[in-house]
Scaffold this active site. Structure first.
Site, PDB file in Angstrom:
ATOM      1  N   GLN A   1       9.970  -5.343   0.054  1.00 33.68           N
ATOM      2  CA  GLN A   1      10.515  -6.691   0.204  1.00 33.68           C
ATOM      3  C   GLN A   1      10.667  -7.373  -1.151  1.00 33.68           C
ATOM      4  O   GLN A   1      11.705  -7.947  -1.462  1.00 33.68           O
ATOM      5  CB  GLN A   1       9.591  -7.521   1.116  1.00 33.68           C
ATOM      6  CG  GLN A   1      10.109  -8.912   1.370  1.00 33.68           C
ATOM      7  CD  GLN A   1      11.401  -8.886   2.169  1.00 33.68           C
ATOM      8  OE1 GLN A   1      11.475  -8.268   3.211  1.00 33.68           O
ATOM      9  NE2 GLN A   1      12.451  -9.539   1.656  1.00 33.68           N
TER      10      GLN A   1
ATOM     11  N   HIS B   1       3.785  -5.673   0.813  1.00 33.92           N
ATOM     12  CA  HIS B   1       5.143  -5.355   1.290  1.00 33.92           C
ATOM     13  C   HIS B   1       6.035  -5.147   0.055  1.00 33.92           C
ATOM     14  O   HIS B   1       6.931  -5.944  -0.236  1.00 33.92           O
ATOM     15  CB  HIS B   1       5.649  -6.510   2.155  1.00 33.92           C
ATOM     16  CG  HIS B   1       6.841  -6.183   3.000  1.00 33.92           C
ATOM     17  ND1 HIS B   1       7.429  -4.937   3.032  1.00 33.92           N
ATOM     18  CD2 HIS B   1       7.572  -6.962   3.853  1.00 33.92           C
ATOM     19  CE1 HIS B   1       8.454  -4.962   3.866  1.00 33.92           C
ATOM     20  NE2 HIS B   1       8.564  -6.170   4.371  1.00 33.92           N
TER      21      HIS B   1
ATOM     22  N   CYS C   1      11.524 -13.616   3.656  1.00 34.80           N
ATOM     23  CA  CYS C   1      11.698 -12.183   3.960  1.00 34.80           C
ATOM     24  C   CYS C   1      12.310 -11.965   5.343  1.00 34.80           C
ATOM     25  O   CYS C   1      12.872 -10.913   5.595  1.00 34.80           O
ATOM     26  CB  CYS C   1      10.359 -11.462   3.831  1.00 34.80           C
ATOM     27  SG  CYS C   1       9.097 -12.029   4.986  1.00 34.80           S
TER      28      CYS C   1
ATOM     29  N   ASP D   1       6.885 -17.660   4.270  1.00 31.98           N
ATOM     30  CA  ASP D   1       6.874 -16.598   5.279  1.00 31.98           C
ATOM     31  C   ASP D   1       6.231 -17.193   6.535  1.00 31.98           C
ATOM     32  O   ASP D   1       5.678 -18.304   6.505  1.00 31.98           O
ATOM     33  CB  ASP D   1       6.061 -15.401   4.732  1.00 31.98           C
ATOM     34  CG  ASP D   1       6.143 -14.153   5.596  1.00 31.98           C
ATOM     35  OD1 ASP D   1       6.954 -14.112   6.543  1.00 31.98           O
ATOM     36  OD2 ASP D   1       5.371 -13.199   5.328  1.00 31.98           O
TER      37      ASP D   1
ATOM     38  N   ARG E   1      17.747  -5.272   0.776  1.00 35.09           N
ATOM     39  CA  ARG E   1      16.754  -4.267   1.170  1.00 35.09           C
ATOM     40  C   ARG E   1      17.421  -2.884   1.194  1.00 35.09           C
ATOM     41  O   ARG E   1      16.845  -1.889   0.756  1.00 35.09           O
ATOM     42  CB  ARG E   1      16.168  -4.587   2.563  1.00 35.09           C
ATOM     43  CG  ARG E   1      15.266  -5.808   2.627  1.00 35.09           C
ATOM     44  CD  ARG E   1      13.934  -5.586   1.963  1.00 35.09           C
ATOM     45  NE  ARG E   1      13.198  -4.458   2.505  1.00 35.09           N
ATOM     46  CZ  ARG E   1      12.440  -4.484   3.612  1.00 35.09           C
ATOM     47  NH1 ARG E   1      12.308  -5.605   4.286  1.00 35.09           N
ATOM     48  NH2 ARG E   1      11.782  -3.411   4.029  1.00 35.09           N
TER      49      ARG E   1
ATOM     50  N   ARG F   1       5.031   1.908   8.050  1.00 34.62           N
ATOM     51  CA  ARG F   1       4.657   0.498   8.288  1.00 34.62           C
ATOM     52  C   ARG F   1       3.424   0.531   9.182  1.00 34.62           C
ATOM     53  O   ARG F   1       3.479   1.037  10.311  1.00 34.62           O
ATOM     54  CB  ARG F   1       5.797  -0.264   8.967  1.00 34.62           C
ATOM     55  CG  ARG F   1       5.347  -1.611   9.508  1.00 34.62           C
ATOM     56  CD  ARG F   1       6.486  -2.514   9.912  1.00 34.62           C
ATOM     57  NE  ARG F   1       7.157  -3.033   8.739  1.00 34.62           N
ATOM     58  CZ  ARG F   1       7.996  -4.082   8.759  1.00 34.62           C
ATOM     59  NH1 ARG F   1       8.244  -4.715   9.891  1.00 34.62           N
ATOM     60  NH2 ARG F   1       8.563  -4.507   7.648  1.00 34.62           N
TER      61      ARG F   1
HETATM   62  N1  NVA Z   1       4.077 -11.372   6.678  1.00 33.08           N
HETATM   63  C1  NVA Z   1       4.937 -10.868   7.711  1.00 33.08           C
HETATM   64  C2  NVA Z   1       6.130 -10.217   7.114  1.00 33.08           C
HETATM   65  C3  NVA Z   1       7.106  -9.640   8.105  1.00 33.08           C
HETATM   66  C4  NVA Z   1       8.258  -8.941   7.451  1.00 33.08           C
HETATM   67  C5  NVA Z   1       4.163  -9.912   8.599  1.00 33.08           C
HETATM   68  O1  NVA Z   1       3.379  -9.123   8.053  1.00 33.08           O
HETATM   69  O2  NVA Z   1       4.318  -9.962   9.814  1.00 33.08           O
HETATM   70  N1   CP Z   2      11.428  -8.483   6.158  1.00 35.42           N
HETATM   71  C1   CP Z   2      11.141  -7.428   6.940  1.00 35.42           C
HETATM   72  O1   CP Z   2      10.419  -6.502   6.541  1.00 35.42           O
HETATM   73  O2   CP Z   2      11.723  -7.478   8.168  1.00 35.42           O
HETATM   74  P1   CP Z   2      11.409  -6.537   9.422  1.00 35.42           P
HETATM   75  O3   CP Z   2      10.028  -6.902   9.914  1.00 35.42           O
HETATM   76  O4   CP Z   2      12.486  -6.876  10.414  1.00 35.42           O
HETATM   77  O5   CP Z   2      11.458  -5.109   8.985  1.00 35.42           O
END
Ligand code: NVA
Ligand code: CP
Length: 307
Positions: free
Chosen positions: A135, A132, A261, A221, A289, A105
C-alpha cells in the site's frame, strides 16, 4: 539455489532499490497505458493466499500477474487446508515448490515471516496486522507522480496507529521524510516496540488539527481494521473527533493531497467532501497498486532490468 528475496516489510528494500522501483513502475505503467504487451513473467505462477477479505489487493496482484504474462492462483483459509491447522511451514514447503512467487494476506506478521523462512520463492506481504508495505509503495509512487520527490516532505496520519500507519513510519525512515501521527488516547503509536523512539522522522500529536498544519499529504484509514471487529463500538466513540474534514485540509499546505488506502467509511474517518474533493487522489492511489506491484514482482523474480 540462492535464497529468494522477500518483501515482508517496507524496510526490506533500500532507498536505491525504491528509486529503481519507482522508475520501473513509471515505465511499466506507461507501456500498459499504451496497450503494449509486456510479458517478462511468461509462464510464472503467483499464488495468492488470503486469510482476510480484499478487493484491491486481490485484483491488482491477479490482474498484474496476467498482464506480465503469468498466471495467478487464489487460495483462502476457508477452502484450503490452511484453515484446518496445517502448519504454515508445511504449507510454505509445498506451495513454494509449485509456484514462482507467493503473496499472503494474514493476521500476525509472524505468519508471513515463518512462511518466508521455509519458502523457495519470493514472498510478498499483502497486509498483516502489523504492516501493509504494498500500500505504501503505491502511496509514495502516487505522491511522486503528483507532487515530486517525497524526501523532506511531511505526511499527517490522522487516526488509528495500525498496519498502514506503521508502514508509513518505516517508509519515512527509509526515504527520509516525516510523519505526524495524531491518534486518540489508547490508540497511539508504540514507538518503543516499533523501534521509532527518538526518531527524527516521527512526531506524535494529540490534536489532529495540529498534526495537519503545514503538511504535504494528509492520510487516514478505517477506525477498525480487519481482525479487530470486536472493538468496533469502543473505537467509534474513541475516534469520533478523528475525522479528516475540510478544516484539517485547510491547515495543510494549499497543494497538499489527501490519500486513503480504501475501503473508506465516509462520515467516519473522512468526510465525503474531502475524499470526493479536489485534493483527493484516492483513485490514482488505488490504480497504482497495480503498477507498483507489477514492478515489485518483476524485481523480486528477475532483478534489475535496464531498458
Ligand atoms: N487497516 C486496514 C487496511 C485495509 C486495506 C485493515 O487492516 O483492515
Ligand atoms: N487497500 C487495500 O489493501 O484494499 P483491499 O483490502 O481491498 O485489498
Amino acid at each position: 539455489m540462492s535464497a529468494p528475496r522477500h518483501y515482508l516489510q517496507f524496510k526490506d528494500l533500500t532507498r536505491g532499490e525504491y528509486e529503481y522501483l519507482f522508475e520501473r513502475t513509471r515505465w511499466i505503467k506507461e507501456k500498459f497505458k499504451r496497450y503494449e504487451p509486456y510479458h517478462p513473467l511468461f509462464d510464472r505462477t503467483l499464488v495468492m493466499i488470503f486469510e482476510k477479505a480484499s478487493t484491491r489487493t486481490r485484483l491488482s496482484f491477479e490482474a498484474g500477474m496476467h498482464q506480465l504474462g503469468g498466471s495467478a492462483i487464489y487460495l483462502n483459509t476457508r477452502d484450503s487446508q490452511l484453515g484446518r491447522g496445517e502448519p504454515v511451514e508445511d504449507a510454505a514447503q509445498v506451495i513454494s515448490r509449485m509456484s514462482d512467487i507467493v503473496m499472503i494476506r494474514t493476521f500476525e506478521q509472524a505468519i508471513v515471516e515463518r512462511f518466508a523462512a521455509q519458502s523457495r520463492v519470493p514472498v510478498i506481504n499483502g497486509l498483516t496486522n502489523e504492516f501493509h508495505p504494498c500500500q505504501i509503495l503505491a502511496d509514495i509512487f502516487t505522491f511522486i507522480e503528483q507532487r515530486g520527490c517525497i524526501q523532506g516532505k511531511t505526511v499527517a496520519w490522522v487516526g488509528d496507529s495500525n498496519n498502514v500507519c506503521n508502514t508509513w513510519l518505516q517508509a519515512a525512515e527509509v526515504l527520509d521524510f516525516a510523519v505526524n501521527v495524531a491518534s486518540p488516547p489508547g490508540y497511539e503509536v508504540d514507538a518503543e516496540r516499533l523501534g521509532f523512539r527518538g526518531s527524527a522522522h516521527f512526531r506524535a500529536f494529540s490534536d489532529p488539527m495540529a498534526a495537519c498544519e503545514g503538511v504535504d499529504l494528509v492520510t487516514t484509514d478505517v477506525w477498525t481494521s480487519m481482525g479487530f471487529e470486536a472493538e468496533n463500538e469502543a473505537r467509534k466513540q474513541a475516534f469520533a473527533d478523528w475525522c479528516v474534514d475540510a478544516e484539517m485540509m485547510a491547515v495543510a499546505r494549499p497543494e497538499a493531497v489527501f490519500m486513503h488506502c480504501l475501503p473508506a467509511h465516509r462520515g467516519e474517518e473522512v468526510t465525503a467532501e474531502v475524499i470526493d474533493g479536489p485534493q483527493s487522489v484516492v483513485w490514482d492511489e488505488a490504480e497504482n497498486r497495480l503498477h507498483v506491484q507489477k514492478a515489485l514482482m518483476e524485481f523480486l523474480l528477475l532483478g534489475r532490468i535496464d531498458n
